[in-house]
Design a protein around this motif. Structure first.
Motif, PDB file in Angstrom:
ATOM      1  N   LEU A   1       0.850  -1.186   0.000  1.00 25.19           N
ATOM      2  CA  LEU A   1       0.000   0.000   0.000  1.00 25.19           C
ATOM      3  C   LEU A   1       0.886   1.237   0.000  1.00 25.19           C
ATOM      4  N   VAL A   2       0.703   2.094  -0.988  1.00 27.39           N
ATOM      5  CA  VAL A   2       1.456   3.343  -1.091  1.00 27.39           C
ATOM      6  C   VAL A   2       0.478   4.491  -0.878  1.00 27.39           C
ATOM      7  N   THR A   3       0.719   5.285   0.149  1.00 26.81           N
ATOM      8  CA  THR A   3      -0.110   6.461   0.402  1.00 26.81           C
ATOM      9  C   THR A   3       0.715   7.716   0.182  1.00 26.81           C
ATOM     10  N   ASP A   4       0.078   8.740  -0.364  1.00 29.31           N
ATOM     11  CA  ASP A   4       0.756  10.005  -0.604  1.00 29.31           C
ATOM     12  C   ASP A   4      -0.219  11.156  -0.386  1.00 29.31           C
ATOM     13  N   GLU A   5       0.288  12.367  -0.491  1.00 27.21           N
ATOM     14  CA  GLU A   5      -0.517  13.562  -0.310  1.00 27.21           C
ATOM     15  C   GLU A   5      -0.321  14.479  -1.503  1.00 27.21           C
ATOM     16  N   LEU A   6      -1.173  15.474  -1.578  1.00 27.77           N
ATOM     17  CA  LEU A   6      -1.120  16.381  -2.721  1.00 27.77           C
ATOM     18  C   LEU A   6       0.212  17.109  -2.802  1.00 27.77           C
TER      19      LEU A   6
ATOM     20  N   ARG B   1      -1.995   2.397  -4.838  1.00 34.58           N
ATOM     21  CA  ARG B   1      -1.709   3.768  -4.399  1.00 34.58           C
ATOM     22  C   ARG B   1      -3.020   4.446  -4.015  1.00 34.58           C
ATOM     23  N   HIS B   2      -2.988   5.086  -2.843  1.00 34.13           N
ATOM     24  CA  HIS B   2      -4.183   5.764  -2.330  1.00 34.13           C
ATOM     25  C   HIS B   2      -3.789   7.170  -1.867  1.00 34.13           C
ATOM     26  N   HIS B   3      -4.493   8.169  -2.381  1.00 35.16           N
ATOM     27  CA  HIS B   3      -4.249   9.548  -1.970  1.00 35.16           C
ATOM     28  C   HIS B   3      -4.934   9.816  -0.633  1.00 35.16           C
ATOM     29  N   VAL B   4      -4.190  10.365   0.301  1.00 39.16           N
ATOM     30  CA  VAL B   4      -4.730  10.695   1.617  1.00 39.16           C
ATOM     31  C   VAL B   4      -4.986  12.191   1.676  1.00 39.16           C
TER      32      VAL B   4
ATOM     33  N   ASP C   1      -9.358   8.240   6.133  1.00 37.86           N
ATOM     34  CA  ASP C   1     -10.680   7.912   5.620  1.00 37.86           C
ATOM     35  C   ASP C   1     -10.939   6.409   5.736  1.00 37.86           C
ATOM     36  N   GLU C   2     -12.167   6.024   5.470  1.00 40.13           N
ATOM     37  CA  GLU C   2     -12.585   4.633   5.617  1.00 40.13           C
ATOM     38  C   GLU C   2     -11.834   3.712   4.665  1.00 40.13           C
ATOM     39  N   MET C   3     -11.610   4.142   3.428  1.00 37.20           N
ATOM     40  CA  MET C   3     -10.917   3.307   2.450  1.00 37.20           C
ATOM     41  C   MET C   3      -9.485   3.031   2.875  1.00 37.20           C
ATOM     42  N   PHE C   4      -8.812   4.042   3.431  1.00 37.60           N
ATOM     43  CA  PHE C   4      -7.437   3.849   3.876  1.00 37.60           C
ATOM     44  C   PHE C   4      -7.362   2.798   4.979  1.00 37.60           C
ATOM     45  N   LEU C   5      -8.281   2.834   5.925  1.00 36.08           N
ATOM     46  CA  LEU C   5      -8.282   1.861   7.010  1.00 36.08           C
ATOM     47  C   LEU C   5      -8.536   0.451   6.489  1.00 36.08           C
ATOM     48  N   LYS C   6      -9.415   0.325   5.503  1.00 33.01           N
ATOM     49  CA  LYS C   6      -9.682  -0.989   4.922  1.00 33.01           C
ATOM     50  C   LYS C   6      -8.458  -1.514   4.177  1.00 33.01           C
ATOM     51  N   LEU C   7      -7.799  -0.644   3.401  1.00 31.84           N
ATOM     52  CA  LEU C   7      -6.621  -1.058   2.639  1.00 31.84           C
ATOM     53  C   LEU C   7      -5.484  -1.470   3.564  1.00 31.84           C
TER      54      LEU C   7
ATOM     55  N   SER D   1      -2.913  -5.244   3.702  1.00 27.40           N
ATOM     56  CA  SER D   1      -1.606  -4.972   3.105  1.00 27.40           C
ATOM     57  C   SER D   1      -0.503  -5.721   3.840  1.00 27.40           C
ATOM     58  N   SER D   2       0.524  -6.072   3.092  1.00 25.67           N
ATOM     59  CA  SER D   2       1.714  -6.677   3.690  1.00 25.67           C
ATOM     60  C   SER D   2       2.689  -5.597   4.144  1.00 25.67           C
ATOM     61  N   TYR D   3       2.750  -4.511   3.381  1.00 24.80           N
ATOM     62  CA  TYR D   3       3.607  -3.380   3.719  1.00 24.80           C
ATOM     63  C   TYR D   3       2.864  -2.082   3.420  1.00 24.80           C
ATOM     64  N   HIS D   4       3.262  -1.027   4.114  1.00 26.94           N
ATOM     65  CA  HIS D   4       2.687   0.294   3.906  1.00 26.94           C
ATOM     66  C   HIS D   4       3.831   1.282   3.696  1.00 26.94           C
ATOM     67  N   LEU D   5       3.909   1.844   2.482  1.00 23.39           N
ATOM     68  CA  LEU D   5       4.912   2.853   2.159  1.00 23.39           C
ATOM     69  C   LEU D   5       4.233   4.221   2.207  1.00 23.39           C
ATOM     70  N   ASP D   6       4.645   5.030   3.163  1.00 19.26           N
ATOM     71  CA  ASP D   6       4.013   6.325   3.409  1.00 19.26           C
ATOM     72  C   ASP D   6       4.895   7.446   2.858  1.00 19.26           C
ATOM     73  N   VAL D   7       4.371   8.181   1.867  1.00 14.57           N
ATOM     74  CA  VAL D   7       5.093   9.310   1.271  1.00 14.57           C
ATOM     75  C   VAL D   7       4.463  10.596   1.788  1.00 14.57           C
ATOM     76  N   ARG D   8       5.251  11.441   2.452  1.00 11.02           N
ATOM     77  CA  ARG D   8       4.730  12.663   3.056  1.00 11.02           C
ATOM     78  C   ARG D   8       5.579  13.866   2.666  1.00 11.02           C
ATOM     79  N   PRO D   9       4.969  15.054   2.691  1.00 10.34           N
ATOM     80  CA  PRO D   9       5.750  16.278   2.441  1.00 10.34           C
ATOM     81  C   PRO D   9       6.476  16.706   3.714  1.00 10.34           C
TER      82      PRO D   9
END
Length: 582
Positions: free
Chosen positions: A344-349, A495-498, A505-511, A515-523
């Motif tokens: 799971l890859v999460t990122d922000e604007l 990839r899910h935009h946070v 959000d609800e989708m992020f918690l479900k994903l 997931s086996s791993y969570h890669l968090d990309v932040r500013p």
């Protein structure tokens, strides 16, 4: 195919091939008389198939010598003959079985100037024949490797490939320079890994071919280490033998931890007391012990399900049936997750994670090698709400990848969810009778049927909700996609935009749950910086194995890795080590 050439040169037709009057003088092995071999430089020397359907390495031509009626037979390589390549040859090799190879020293010496040096230095001119102490089959493999050409059309056995690589050292050729991801010989050797995993692994270990050893090691899980012979062990060496043993031991431990835990107990009732539930736990333990005792560490998921489902016979308590069914599902999911990973890859604007997807796709494309070559079965499947193919191609150029050729060959496939999925339903209806993402799911399932090593990427998941698709429909699409990938043993990247990291959000918690791993990309929350574009952290997910954290280097948030975007991709560095950062 053979053609008799007597007297003056003339055109002789064999089937649809027109043999022209281009003559090249050579010396026949058994005669001092120069022989003119008539070869049309615009035609390819076709090789007749043997009784086994395999091509031979040479083409036998019947020629005349010195105007006499006596015919001499000269064998010429079907891949290395005059006119087979753009440049003019400058050396002629003759093998121990008298097959001629017309080669180019500049191509052969591209990786090292010492290659074939002891043989090439003995020739006074380009028409001198140089004797090489190899059979035509072995030399054919070696030359194909030096030219980075695929010799898969000859269907060489692994014994032949192994002999050819073992002989490379005699000609000052380093196997490491010829066998690595992107080279034709690497792909060809990998095709034998499924049937001969232990031999391929021992071969790779002997020549210190780390990438080949890693790729073939997963296939060894279907075999017992007791099948490693003394000769294989000596060929592997101590280091790689230890790695193979630890791989099997770790896999066995993971398997035990997943299946040994019995189903949970439900509240005691009059119909089902504590003793009744203990009987189910003992039956589970016996079934688990049976599977562990067999010593197999590549047990299919359906075997696990069939074995434990048999415990339902005779169970009258609905509570016990429910807990047993839930435990079987949990075991199947965890064992499948141990074979394939969901990232799971999460990122922000302010810090988009596009570069993570680019590196995953283009890195795998480089490992695949040239499109349409042997062993290039691994594919990439990208599903996105909007596919900007032009941008992907321009980014690919920066990574040194011509994406157009891979898209044309089918090695990389893009699926536009906006075009393949049905229109979102009005808000007045809760659920659709036909899933809106049925068509994309069918495309993925069909692709994974033929290519089990496909990397599947689901991009811009949040945009599907912004387009009007219901959260439940999107979630069902993700679950179906994940199930298909786990069944095929393929890796899935989502990839899910946070929108707000402090309010997930609800989708992020479900994903996150699947997931086996969570890669968090932040500013950089401290403010924008020209030297730092953002930071990334890597965490384990709920479905990661117990020993995964020891094998994968995790990056906690407090020690997040920072990066700066450049024209050629991201540049990673630890906190405070970038230029301009104290």
């Amino acid at each position: 195919m053979a053609g008799a050439f007597t007297g003056s040169p003339k055109v002789v037709e064999h089937g649809a091939i027109n043999w022209g009057t281009i003559a090249h003088p050579v010396w026949h092995p058994s005669s001092s008389t120069p022989v003119s071999i008539m070869i049309d430089s615009t035609s390819r020397l076709l090789t007749p198939e043997s009784s086994t359907g395999e091509r031979s390495e040479s083409e036998e031509l019947a020629v005349s010598a010195g105007g006499n009626d006596e015919e001499l037979v000269v064998s010429v390589s079907s891949s290395f003959h005059p006119g087979s390549h753009d440049a003019t040859h400058d050396a002629i090799f003759r093998t121990s079985d008298s097959v001629l190879f017309y080669v180019h020293s500049s191509v052969m010496k591209a990786s090292s100037p010492m290659i074939f040096d002891q043989f090439l230095s003995s020739a006074a001119s380009q028409d001198d024949i140089i004797d090489v102490p190899e059979s035509s089959a072995v030399l054919n493999v070696i030359l194909h490797s030096l030219y980075n050409l695929s010799c898969a059309s000859y269907a060489p056995s692994f014994d032949l490939l192994e002999e050819a690589v073992d002989r490379m050292g005699f000609y000052n050729i380093s196997p490491k320079t010829q066998i690595h991801p992107g080279r034709q010989l690497f792909s060809l050797l990998l095709t034998h890994a499924a049937l001969l995993p232990l031999r391929i692994y021992a071969f790779a270990a002997h020549h210190q071919l780390h990438e080949l050893a890693v790729r073939s090691s997963s296939y060894t899980l279907a075999f017992s280490v007791s099948q490693v012979t003394d000769a294989m062990a000596r060929r592997m060496g101590a280091v790689y033998l230890k790695r193979l043993m630890f791989l099997h031991i770790d896999r066995q431990e993971v398997f035990k931890k997943i299946i040994l835990q019995p189903p949970e107990m439900h509240p005691v009732t009059k119909a089902c007391g504590f003793g009744d539930q203990k009987r189910l736990a003992r039956a589970w333990a016996l079934a688990a012990a049976y599977l562990v005792w067999e010593g197999k560490i590549d047990v299919p998921i359906n075997t696990l399900q069939k074995t434990f489902s048999g415990l339902q016979e005779g169970l009258e308590c609905n509570g016990c049936r429910a807990t047993l069914s839930n435990r079987i599902k949990e075991v199947a999911i965890k064992w499948a997750a141990a074979k394939a990973k969901v990232l799971l890859v999460t990122d922000e604007l302010a810090a988009p994670g596009d570069f993570v997807l680019y590196q995953a796709v283009f890195g795998l494309v480089k490992d695949i090698g040239s499109p349409g070559t042997a062993g290039s079965g691994a594919k990439v499947l990208v599903l996105s709400s909007f596919v900007d193919l032009g941008r992907w191609k321009s980014i690919g150029i920066k990574y040194g990848v011509n994406l157009s050729t891979h898209v044309t060959s089918g090695a990389v496939q893009f699926v536009d969810l906006g075009e393949t999925a049905s229109e979102p339903l009005p808000s007045s209806r809760e659920l659709s009778s036909t899933p809106p993402f049925a068509s994309p799911v069918e495309i993925v399932a069909k692709a994974l049927e033929t290519e089990s090593e496909t990397l599947v990427i689901l991009d811009s998941l949040a945009e599907l909700e912004w387009m009007g698709y219901k959260t439940l429909d999107v979630w069902r699409f993700v679950r179906k996609l994940r199930a298909i990938c786990l069944k095929a043993g393929s890796t899935l990247i989502i990839r899910h935009h946070v929108a707000s990291p402090n309010h997930p959000d609800e989708m992020f918690l479900k994903l996150l749950e699947v997931s086996s791993y969570h890669l968090d990309v932040r500013p950089m929350y401290s403010g924008r910086s020209g030297a730092v574009s953002g930071e990334i952290a890597l965490h384990t997910g709920p479905l990661a194995g117990d020993s995964e954290g020891e094998k994968v280097k995790l990056i906690p948030r407090r020690m997040a890795l920072q990066y700066r975007m450049t024209d050629t991709g991201p540049l990673y560095f630890e906190k405070g080590t970038s230029e301009g950062v104290l």
